[in-house]
Design a protein around this motif. Structure first.
Motif, PDB file in Angstrom:
ATOM      1  N   SER A  92       2.337   5.944  10.500  1.00  0.00           N
ATOM      2  CA  SER A  92       2.503   6.498   9.148  1.00  0.00           C
ATOM      3  C   SER A  92       1.309   6.155   8.266  1.00  0.00           C
ATOM      4  O   SER A  92       0.790   6.998   7.536  1.00  0.00           O
TER       5      SER A  92
ATOM      6  N   ARG B 195      -1.816   8.606   6.581  1.00  0.00           N
ATOM      7  CA  ARG B 195      -2.057   8.615   5.135  1.00  0.00           C
ATOM      8  C   ARG B 195      -3.460   8.126   4.795  1.00  0.00           C
ATOM      9  O   ARG B 195      -4.051   8.565   3.799  1.00  0.00           O
TER      10      ARG B 195
ATOM     11  N   THR C 208       4.721  14.470  10.893  1.00  0.00           N
ATOM     12  CA  THR C 208       4.149  13.867   9.681  1.00  0.00           C
ATOM     13  C   THR C 208       2.915  14.656   9.254  1.00  0.00           C
ATOM     14  O   THR C 208       2.730  14.933   8.054  1.00  0.00           O
TER      15      THR C 208
ATOM     16  N   ARG D  35       3.961  18.240   7.732  1.00  0.00           N
ATOM     17  CA  ARG D  35       4.714  18.222   6.478  1.00  0.00           C
ATOM     18  C   ARG D  35       3.900  17.639   5.328  1.00  0.00           C
ATOM     19  O   ARG D  35       3.954  18.143   4.203  1.00  0.00           O
TER      20      ARG D  35
ATOM     21  N   ARG E  18      12.676  22.235   4.773  1.00  0.00           N
ATOM     22  CA  ARG E  18      12.827  21.041   3.935  1.00  0.00           C
ATOM     23  C   ARG E  18      11.584  20.770   3.083  1.00  0.00           C
ATOM     24  O   ARG E  18      11.690  20.136   2.040  1.00  0.00           O
TER      25      ARG E  18
ATOM     26  N   ALA F 265      17.470  11.928   3.395  1.00  0.00           N
ATOM     27  CA  ALA F 265      16.568  10.787   3.232  1.00  0.00           C
ATOM     28  C   ALA F 265      15.365  11.002   4.137  1.00  0.00           C
ATOM     29  O   ALA F 265      15.429  10.716   5.325  1.00  0.00           O
ATOM     30  N   SER F 266      14.272  11.540   3.586  1.00  0.00           N
ATOM     31  CA  SER F 266      13.095  11.828   4.400  1.00  0.00           C
ATOM     32  C   SER F 266      11.820  11.451   3.667  1.00  0.00           C
ATOM     33  O   SER F 266      11.511  11.995   2.613  1.00  0.00           O
ATOM     34  N   ALA F 267      11.078  10.523   4.277  1.00  0.00           N
ATOM     35  CA  ALA F 267       9.798  10.117   3.693  1.00  0.00           C
ATOM     36  C   ALA F 267       8.768  11.233   3.812  1.00  0.00           C
ATOM     37  O   ALA F 267       7.850  11.324   2.986  1.00  0.00           O
ATOM     38  N   GLN F 268       8.931  12.082   4.819  1.00  0.00           N
ATOM     39  CA  GLN F 268       7.970  13.183   4.954  1.00  0.00           C
ATOM     40  C   GLN F 268       8.137  14.183   3.826  1.00  0.00           C
ATOM     41  O   GLN F 268       7.159  14.674   3.264  1.00  0.00           O
TER      42      GLN F 268
ATOM     43  N   ARG G 190      10.686   5.111   3.863  1.00  0.00           N
ATOM     44  CA  ARG G 190       9.394   4.401   3.887  1.00  0.00           C
ATOM     45  C   ARG G 190       8.547   4.814   2.692  1.00  0.00           C
ATOM     46  O   ARG G 190       8.483   6.009   2.352  1.00  0.00           O
TER      47      ARG G 190
ATOM     48  N   ILE H 136      14.899   4.575  11.314  1.00  0.00           N
ATOM     49  CA  ILE H 136      15.141   5.939  11.786  1.00  0.00           C
ATOM     50  C   ILE H 136      14.434   6.250  13.109  1.00  0.00           C
ATOM     51  O   ILE H 136      14.970   6.976  13.938  1.00  0.00           O
ATOM     52  N   ASP H 137      13.251   5.669  13.325  1.00  0.00           N
ATOM     53  CA  ASP H 137      12.532   5.972  14.576  1.00  0.00           C
ATOM     54  C   ASP H 137      12.914   5.035  15.722  1.00  0.00           C
ATOM     55  O   ASP H 137      12.452   5.218  16.846  1.00  0.00           O
TER      56      ASP H 137
ATOM     57  N   GLU I 213      19.985  12.993  11.094  1.00  0.00           N
ATOM     58  CA  GLU I 213      18.542  13.285  11.103  1.00  0.00           C
ATOM     59  C   GLU I 213      17.931  13.097  12.494  1.00  0.00           C
ATOM     60  O   GLU I 213      16.898  13.687  12.807  1.00  0.00           O
TER      61      GLU I 213
ATOM     62  N   LYS J 187      14.318  15.215  15.217  1.00  0.00           N
ATOM     63  CA  LYS J 187      13.062  14.497  15.468  1.00  0.00           C
ATOM     64  C   LYS J 187      12.283  15.233  16.570  1.00  0.00           C
ATOM     65  O   LYS J 187      12.550  16.395  16.838  1.00  0.00           O
TER      66      LYS J 187
HETATM   67  C1  S3P Z   1       7.531   9.462   8.805  1.00  0.00           C
HETATM   68  C2  S3P Z   1       8.800   9.669   8.325  1.00  0.00           C
HETATM   69  C3  S3P Z   1       9.990   9.783   9.184  1.00  0.00           C
HETATM   70  C4  S3P Z   1       9.718   9.287  10.600  1.00  0.00           C
HETATM   71  C5  S3P Z   1       8.402   9.780  11.133  1.00  0.00           C
HETATM   72  C6  S3P Z   1       7.265   9.316  10.242  1.00  0.00           C
HETATM   73  C7  S3P Z   1       6.421   9.356   7.855  1.00  0.00           C
HETATM   74  O1  S3P Z   1      10.368  11.148   9.265  1.00  0.00           O
HETATM   75  O2  S3P Z   1      10.757   9.690  11.460  1.00  0.00           O
HETATM   76  O3  S3P Z   1       8.190   9.301  12.433  1.00  0.00           O
HETATM   77  O4  S3P Z   1       5.325   8.906   8.248  1.00  0.00           O
HETATM   78  O5  S3P Z   1       6.607   9.712   6.687  1.00  0.00           O
HETATM   79  P1  S3P Z   1      11.411  11.798   8.209  1.00  0.00           P
HETATM   80  O6  S3P Z   1      10.785  11.787   6.892  1.00  0.00           O
HETATM   81  O7  S3P Z   1      11.652  13.187   8.728  1.00  0.00           O
HETATM   82  O8  S3P Z   1      12.641  10.926   8.287  1.00  0.00           O
END
Ligand code: S3P
Length: 440
Positions: free
Chosen positions: A27, A31, A100, A103, A131, A171-174, A199, A319-320, A343, A347
């Motif tokens: 991740s 970034r 990642t 998105r 999404r 709940a998605s950090a992406q 995250r 989540i992973d 969720e 994946k």
């Molecule tokens: C990630 C967010 C998670 C995770 C993915 C990496 C990221 O996905 O499963 O491996 O780096 O933001 P989701 O946001 O779909 O939960």
């Protein structure tokens, strides 16, 4: 990428021992390239993950005119072009297996003056993009997908974005990161509210690049029109990669393994919390902060795990890690129940179904439910596993093999290279017994 197919032949190994460092956080590696490319000045990255996913992001920014030197031994030098300095790529951008990449880059592309089409491999081509398309359209972007909201994903240039207040349905950090990154280009404030903590590397890294990001409870706010200032980034080891070794050492009696310099961001430590609830022997030491992210050394010793009902508040924080946690559950005493984890079905593969199928193929009683799984532990036999384009499935069954009575043949293991280059060599160096068959 991942062109030639690989099968792992995995057999019972030794108690794990050693003192190792797993590769850099995926991740954060993504970034670092994105923000470094859009910053003013030269950003130096160390500990960069040289896996296919992060390299897909790196190549995407190269194709948009960013001069990026490396990676070499985890070092990357990025000559940032500023928020408005990207150039139209010559072709569509191929992002392999990486959700990642597609998105988060979609959010950034919404603010450009040129059109971009993003494509991926068979697994990525099945993953849901609405999404991100839905909130980006609400901001004024023109986003096109294939039927059902699947990639290829085209983002048209030239839209003036406006800030929105977006409450995420999942709940998605992406998704959060996509909207925040588009928000850099929007008029006014962009606000994202999450249903549960996910995250927060985007928020932390934006601050590291000098961008003001406000966090108030579950809402993150930023103002468009600022700038990013180059910095240096030390990427810690990926706790999601460390997780395979944490479970492996836990399920092998007599193991004693040290994992160095692992990121322990509170939004990522579900694996530690859940394993501890199951009775794992995990010790954190040398806790420190590196570039705005907490890091520690982690020592794991073999322990008799017990089955648990996994608390739902831990789900986004791990989540992973569920594929390998299911292996821990298969080796525990007593039933493990997971709920609230739908969720997992979207994946790199449908991780509930694919893991249940795999565990059943090895003789373990694993019943998938709509949003989770019920696992009744039992002896693990040998058998054939298909990883369905999913690196974490392949590595999880490599961990299972430590306790298996026969050989496990894991097909589609080439995808391990997306997140964990050198997995087999490192695993064998601490006690695994993995053999690689290429072109299988
Ligand atoms: C990630 C967010 C998670 C995770 C993915 C990496 C990221 O996905 O499963 O491996 O780096 O933001 P989701 O946001 O779909 O939960």
């Amino acid at each position: 990428m991942s062109s030639s197919s690989i099968t792992f032949v995995a057999q019972s190994g030794q108690p794990l021992s050693g003192d190792i460092r797993v590769p850099g956080d995926k991740s954060m590696s993504h970034r670092s390239i994105m923000l470094g490319s859009l910053a003013e000045g030269v950003t130096e990255v160390s500990g960069f993950l040289e896996g296919e996913d992060a390299l897909a992001t790196l190549n995407a920014f190269r194709s948009m005119g960013v001069n990026i030197v490396g990676p070499k031994a985890g070092r990357v030098t990025i000559h940032g072009v500023g928020l408005h300095g990207l150039q139209a790529p010559q072709d569509s951008i191929y992002l392999g297996n990486s959700g990642t990449s597609i998105r988060l880059i979609a959010g950034l592309m919404a603010g450009q003056q040129f059109d971009v089409t993003m494509t991926g491999d068979a697994s990525l081509s099945k993953r849901p993009m609405n999404r991100v398309a839905i909130p980006l359209r609400e901001m004024g972007a023109i986003v096109e997908t294939e039927e059902g909201g699947r990639p290829p994903l085209t983002v048209r240039g030239g839209s003036q974005l406006k800030g929105i207040s977006y409450t995420m349905p999942m709940a998605s950090a992406q998704v959060k990161s996509c909207v925040l990154l588009a928000g850099l280009y929007a008029e006014g404030q962009t606000r994202v509210t999450e249903p549960a903590p996910t995250r927060d590397h985007t928020e932390r890294m934006l601050r590291g690049f000098g961008y003001d990001v406000q966090v108030n409870g579950s809402t993150v706010t930023l103002q468009g029109g600022g700038k990013l200032t180059a910095t240096s980034i030390d990427v810690p080891s990926d706790i999601s990669s460390a997780a395979f070794y944490m479970v492996a050492a836990s399920i092998m009696p007599g193991s004693d393994l040290m994992l160095r310099h692992v990121g322990i961001n509170p939004t990522r430590i579900g694996i530690i919390n859940i394993l501890r609830l199951m009775g794992a022997d995990i010790e954190l030491s040398n806790e420190r902060e590196v570039g705005g992210e907490p890091v520690a050394d982690i020592r794991i010793r073999g322990a008799q795990l017990k089955g648990i009902v996994i608390p739902e508040d831990q789900v986004p924080l791990a989540i992973d890690e569920f594929p390998v946690l299911f292996i821990a559950a298969a080796c525990a005493e007593g039933q493990t129940i997971l709920t609230g984890a739908e969720e997992l079905r979207v994946k790199e593969s449908d991780r509930i179904q694919v893991m249940a199928d795999g565990l059943q193929a090895l003789g373990v009683d694993a019943q998938p439910t709509e949003d989770g799984i019920v696992i009744n532990p039992g002896p693990i036999g040998g058998g054939e596993i298909w990883s369905h384009g999913d690196h974490r499935i392949a590595m999880s069954f490599a961990v299972a093999s430590l306790r298996a009575s026969g050989a496990i043949h894991i097909h589609g293991a080439e995808h391990v290279a997306t997140s964990f280059p050198g997995f087999v060599e490192l695993a064998n160096s601490v006690g695994f017994n993995l053999r690689v068959i290429e072109g299988a």
